[in-house]
Design a protein around this motif. Structure first.
Motif, PDB file in Angstrom:
ATOM      1  N   VAL A 108       0.940  -0.960  -0.108  1.00 39.66           N
ATOM      2  CA  VAL A 108       0.108   0.009  -0.133  1.00 39.66           C
ATOM      3  C   VAL A 108       0.911   1.113  -0.091  1.00 39.66           C
ATOM      4  CG1 VAL A 108      -1.768   1.242   1.157  1.00 39.66           C
ATOM      5  CG2 VAL A 108      -1.686  -1.231   1.285  1.00 39.66           C
ATOM      6  N   LYS A 109       0.742   2.031  -1.276  1.00 39.29           N
ATOM      7  CA  LYS A 109       1.672   3.101  -1.452  1.00 39.29           C
ATOM      8  C   LYS A 109       1.302   4.517  -0.725  1.00 39.29           C
ATOM      9  CE  LYS A 109       4.714   1.000  -3.972  1.00 39.29           C
ATOM     10  NZ  LYS A 109       6.324   0.946  -3.483  1.00 39.29           N
ATOM     11  N   VAL A 110       0.022   4.661  -0.055  1.00 32.96           N
ATOM     12  CA  VAL A 110      -0.730   5.613   0.624  1.00 32.96           C
ATOM     13  C   VAL A 110      -1.019   5.585   1.735  1.00 32.96           C
ATOM     14  CG1 VAL A 110      -0.867   6.846  -1.607  1.00 32.96           C
ATOM     15  CG2 VAL A 110      -2.835   5.344  -0.409  1.00 32.96           C
ATOM     16  N   LYS A 111      -1.157   6.668   2.888  1.00 30.10           N
ATOM     17  CA  LYS A 111      -1.884   6.337   4.115  1.00 30.10           C
ATOM     18  C   LYS A 111      -2.920   7.553   4.132  1.00 30.10           C
ATOM     19  CE  LYS A 111       1.807   8.770   6.492  1.00 30.10           C
ATOM     20  NZ  LYS A 111       2.573   9.399   5.217  1.00 30.10           N
ATOM     21  N   GLU A 112      -3.599   7.493   5.178  1.00 33.29           N
ATOM     22  CA  GLU A 112      -4.861   8.497   5.304  1.00 33.29           C
ATOM     23  C   GLU A 112      -4.162   9.775   5.555  1.00 33.29           C
ATOM     24  OE1 GLU A 112      -7.864   7.668   8.316  1.00 33.29           O
ATOM     25  OE2 GLU A 112      -7.981   5.732   7.876  1.00 33.29           O
ATOM     26  N   GLY A 113      -4.871  10.765   4.899  1.00 35.28           N
ATOM     27  CA  GLY A 113      -4.262  12.175   4.913  1.00 35.28           C
ATOM     28  C   GLY A 113      -3.473  12.448   3.544  1.00 35.28           C
ATOM     29  N   ASP A 114      -2.836  11.511   3.084  1.00 33.56           N
ATOM     30  CA  ASP A 114      -1.773  11.910   1.865  1.00 33.56           C
ATOM     31  C   ASP A 114      -2.538  12.409   0.573  1.00 33.56           C
ATOM     32  OD1 ASP A 114       0.100  10.753   3.438  1.00 33.56           O
ATOM     33  OD2 ASP A 114       0.292   8.995   2.017  1.00 33.56           O
ATOM     34  N   ALA A 115      -1.868  13.523   0.098  1.00 32.92           N
ATOM     35  CA  ALA A 115      -2.628  13.961  -1.132  1.00 32.92           C
ATOM     36  C   ALA A 115      -2.297  13.234  -2.398  1.00 32.92           C
ATOM     37  CB  ALA A 115      -1.783  15.274  -1.545  1.00 32.92           C
ATOM     38  N   VAL A 116      -3.215  12.783  -3.161  1.00 31.09           N
ATOM     39  CA  VAL A 116      -2.882  11.714  -4.368  1.00 31.09           C
ATOM     40  C   VAL A 116      -3.276  12.466  -5.534  1.00 31.09           C
ATOM     41  CG1 VAL A 116      -3.056   9.572  -3.240  1.00 31.09           C
ATOM     42  CG2 VAL A 116      -5.115  10.764  -4.114  1.00 31.09           C
ATOM     43  N   SER A 117      -2.629  12.434  -6.657  1.00 29.55           N
ATOM     44  CA  SER A 117      -2.870  12.734  -8.093  1.00 29.55           C
ATOM     45  C   SER A 117      -3.440  11.890  -9.227  1.00 29.55           C
ATOM     46  CB  SER A 117      -1.884  13.483  -8.555  1.00 29.55           C
ATOM     47  OG  SER A 117      -0.783  12.675  -8.585  1.00 29.55           O
ATOM     48  N   VAL A 118      -3.944  12.309  -9.865  1.00 27.84           N
ATOM     49  CA  VAL A 118      -4.626  11.272 -11.040  1.00 27.84           C
ATOM     50  C   VAL A 118      -3.396  10.480 -11.472  1.00 27.84           C
ATOM     51  CG1 VAL A 118      -5.616  11.023 -13.265  1.00 27.84           C
ATOM     52  CG2 VAL A 118      -6.516  12.743 -11.733  1.00 27.84           C
ATOM     53  N   GLY A 119      -3.452   9.384 -11.516  1.00 30.71           N
ATOM     54  CA  GLY A 119      -2.370   8.205 -12.401  1.00 30.71           C
ATOM     55  C   GLY A 119      -1.311   7.802 -11.030  1.00 30.71           C
ATOM     56  N   GLN A 120      -1.572   8.285  -9.825  1.00 32.60           N
ATOM     57  CA  GLN A 120      -0.512   7.971  -8.771  1.00 32.60           C
ATOM     58  C   GLN A 120      -0.821   6.543  -8.439  1.00 32.60           C
ATOM     59  OE1 GLN A 120      -0.078  10.800  -5.641  1.00 32.60           O
ATOM     60  NE2 GLN A 120       0.739   9.155  -4.363  1.00 32.60           N
ATOM     61  N   VAL A 121       0.268   5.688  -8.387  1.00 35.85           N
ATOM     62  CA  VAL A 121       0.039   4.241  -7.793  1.00 35.85           C
ATOM     63  C   VAL A 121      -0.482   4.677  -6.075  1.00 35.85           C
ATOM     64  CG1 VAL A 121       1.256   2.112  -7.329  1.00 35.85           C
ATOM     65  CG2 VAL A 121       1.552   3.527  -9.389  1.00 35.85           C
ATOM     66  N   VAL A 122      -1.386   3.940  -5.806  1.00 33.00           N
ATOM     67  CA  VAL A 122      -2.039   3.818  -4.583  1.00 33.00           C
ATOM     68  C   VAL A 122      -1.703   2.277  -3.958  1.00 33.00           C
ATOM     69  CG1 VAL A 122      -3.277   5.800  -4.667  1.00 33.00           C
ATOM     70  CG2 VAL A 122      -4.303   3.449  -4.921  1.00 33.00           C
ATOM     71  N   VAL A 123      -1.774   1.257  -4.609  1.00 33.21           N
ATOM     72  CA  VAL A 123      -1.726  -0.055  -4.447  1.00 33.21           C
ATOM     73  C   VAL A 123      -0.914  -1.071  -5.201  1.00 33.21           C
ATOM     74  CG1 VAL A 123      -2.965  -2.095  -3.449  1.00 33.21           C
ATOM     75  CG2 VAL A 123      -3.715   0.019  -2.777  1.00 33.21           C
ATOM     76  N   ILE A 124      -0.105  -1.842  -4.882  1.00 35.69           N
ATOM     77  CA  ILE A 124       0.179  -2.997  -5.720  1.00 35.69           C
ATOM     78  C   ILE A 124      -0.299  -4.207  -5.553  1.00 35.69           C
ATOM     79  CG2 ILE A 124       2.429  -4.151  -6.604  1.00 35.69           C
ATOM     80  CD1 ILE A 124       3.878  -1.598  -5.984  1.00 35.69           C
ATOM     81  N   LEU A 125      -0.977  -4.802  -6.512  1.00 39.17           N
ATOM     82  CA  LEU A 125      -1.627  -6.332  -6.277  1.00 39.17           C
ATOM     83  C   LEU A 125      -0.659  -7.316  -7.035  1.00 39.17           C
ATOM     84  CD1 LEU A 125      -5.394  -5.852  -6.982  1.00 39.17           C
ATOM     85  CD2 LEU A 125      -4.214  -6.106  -4.871  1.00 39.17           C
ATOM     86  N   GLU A 126      -0.865  -8.482  -6.515  1.00 38.04           N
ATOM     87  CA  GLU A 126      -0.342  -9.649  -6.965  1.00 38.04           C
ATOM     88  C   GLU A 126      -1.514 -10.566  -7.706  1.00 38.04           C
ATOM     89  OE1 GLU A 126       2.922 -13.188  -6.546  1.00 38.04           O
ATOM     90  OE2 GLU A 126       1.637 -12.815  -5.004  1.00 38.04           O
ATOM     91  N   ALA A 127      -1.565 -10.693  -8.958  1.00 39.28           N
ATOM     92  CA  ALA A 127      -2.507 -11.836  -9.324  1.00 39.28           C
ATOM     93  C   ALA A 127      -1.821 -12.551 -10.521  1.00 39.28           C
ATOM     94  CB  ALA A 127      -3.626 -10.932 -10.110  1.00 39.28           C
ATOM     95  N   MET A 128      -1.929 -13.867 -10.336  1.00 35.46           N
ATOM     96  CA  MET A 128      -1.557 -14.859 -11.163  1.00 35.46           C
ATOM     97  C   MET A 128      -0.026 -14.669 -11.418  1.00 35.46           C
ATOM     98  SD  MET A 128      -4.566 -15.119 -14.055  1.00 35.46           S
ATOM     99  CE  MET A 128      -4.276 -13.589 -14.846  1.00 35.46           C
TER     100      MET A 128
END
Length: 131
Positions: free
Chosen positions: A76-96
């Motif tokens: 998880v790349k963010v925490k509560e209160g962080d400013a985020v912009s459009v296109g910013q990575v917030v979470v990395i998932l692993e699938a397959m």
């Protein structure tokens, strides 16, 4: 030696020559320019994978970042209160066995982080809420 090579579904006939080594009874000639052989076949451009972005989230609000697929939260790349912009990575998932960067579609501040590292999530699970 002639071989048939398939690249991106297209077949190409290639000729392979042994350069150097081998029997001394073979006549040696300088190898042909490699650039000429490469020009015969089209070169595939590398494909840059685009981050997976959810197209719709029926159970999420407009500022929610949702999982586009089932998987496991790697980071998880963010925490509560962080400013985020459009296109910013917030979470990395692993699938397959592949890592997928999940990005925010809206700018704002993080109102809530609904997952943590190691969580298993389903499609359309709310990961982060942005207001």
């Amino acid at each position: 030696m002639n071989y048939v090579v398939t690249v991106n579904g297209e077949k190409y006939e290639v000729e392979v020559e042994r350069v150097g080594g081998g029997s001394s009874s073979l006549s040696r000639r300088p190898p042909e320019r490699v650039s000429r052989a490469i020009q015969a076949a089209p070169v595939a451009q590398p494909v840059t994978p685009q981050p997976a972005v959810p197209t719709s989230a029926p159970t999420a609000s407009a500022g929610s970042v949702v999982s586009p697929m089932p998987g496991t939260v790697l980071d998880v790349k963010v925490k509560e209160g962080d400013a985020v912009s459009v296109g910013q990575v917030v979470v990395i998932l692993e699938a397959m066995k592949m890592e997928t960067e999940i990005v925010s579609e809206v700018a704002g501040s993080v109102a809530a982080v609904r997952v943590k590292k190691g969580d298993a999530v389903d499609t359309d699970t709310v990961l982060v809420e942005v207001k």
